[in-house]
Scaffold this motif. Sequence first.
Motif, short mmCIF file in Angstrom:
data_model
loop_
_atom_site.label_atom_id
_atom_site.label_comp_id
_atom_site.label_asym_id
_atom_site.label_seq_id
_atom_site.Cartn_x
_atom_site.Cartn_y
_atom_site.Cartn_z
N LEU A 1 1.36 -1.45 0.26
CA LEU A 1 0.41 -0.06 0.11
C LEU A 1 1.01 1.31 0.03
CD1 LEU A 1 -2.43 -1.21 2.54
CD2 LEU A 1 -2.22 -1.26 0.46
N PRO A 2 0.60 2.33 -0.56
CA PRO A 2 1.30 3.43 -0.90
C PRO A 2 1.33 4.51 0.32
CG PRO A 2 -1.23 3.96 -1.63
CD PRO A 2 -0.73 2.83 -1.12
N PRO B 1 0.86 7.11 3.59
CA PRO B 1 0.43 7.89 3.78
C PRO B 1 1.18 9.42 2.61
CG PRO B 1 0.89 6.71 5.51
CD PRO B 1 1.79 7.04 5.10
N GLN C 1 2.55 9.70 0.49
CA GLN C 1 2.44 9.09 -1.28
C GLN C 1 0.41 9.41 -1.86
OE1 GLN C 1 3.78 5.37 -1.72
NE2 GLN C 1 6.07 5.70 -2.52
N GLU C 2 -0.01 8.97 -0.33
CA GLU C 2 -1.75 9.03 -0.38
C GLU C 2 -2.07 10.29 -0.86
OE1 GLU C 2 -4.32 7.38 -0.69
OE2 GLU C 2 -3.58 5.28 -0.54
N ARG D 1 -3.78 12.79 -4.14
CA ARG D 1 -4.51 13.62 -3.53
C ARG D 1 -4.62 14.62 -4.03
NH1 ARG D 1 -5.84 10.31 0.58
NH2 ARG D 1 -4.82 12.17 1.79
#
Length: 195
Positions: A120-121, A123, A125-126, A130
């Motif tokens: 999972l990416p 945070p 990267q999230e 966005r």
Amino acid sequence: MSDESLDRWIERLNEGDPEAVERVFLAYEPYMRIVVRRRLSRGLRPKVDSGDIVQSVFVDFVAGVRNGGWRFAGRGQLLAFLRRIAARRIADRCRKHRHALGREQSLADTEPRDHPQSPLPRPSQEAQGREFWERILQACPPSHREIVRLRRDGLRLAEIATRSGLHEGSVRRILYDLARRLSVARRTVASGEVD
């Protein structure tokens, strides 16, 4: 339970009294849990529950008393016998988990760079993702925002065309033009040509 009363329960156990089995179990179960916990290696503790081993010891004990006619001369002999059964149970669990124990390594003993990576990416990267999509949505005309949202959600060009009522070539052109505009804007910002 006092030593004298325990001696009487062991005598009754030797006579086959079912209540004596329960009393002996209640008297020795806490002690046996301690014995088992002390004998379990640090690597084996997450894989083996000491309570399970103690229960399996007493299952064999009950079966032996009922069916095998096991007799005990006193507390010392009974304790030694229970410890011997527990040691054999622990040895069985060691053999069962031997290969896994040889391959496993504690994360505390592993260099941070060697820790397994999450698919999972992160945070950050999230958040960057966005922000990127928000910049894209702001850069495109309002009529094209739904197309960008559908593409962000992973739809193929044909699916976007079906949902938007546009031709697939039009969808491709809209996305290409938007990507070109963003690329030009990014190069302009990077070269310092912004007013």
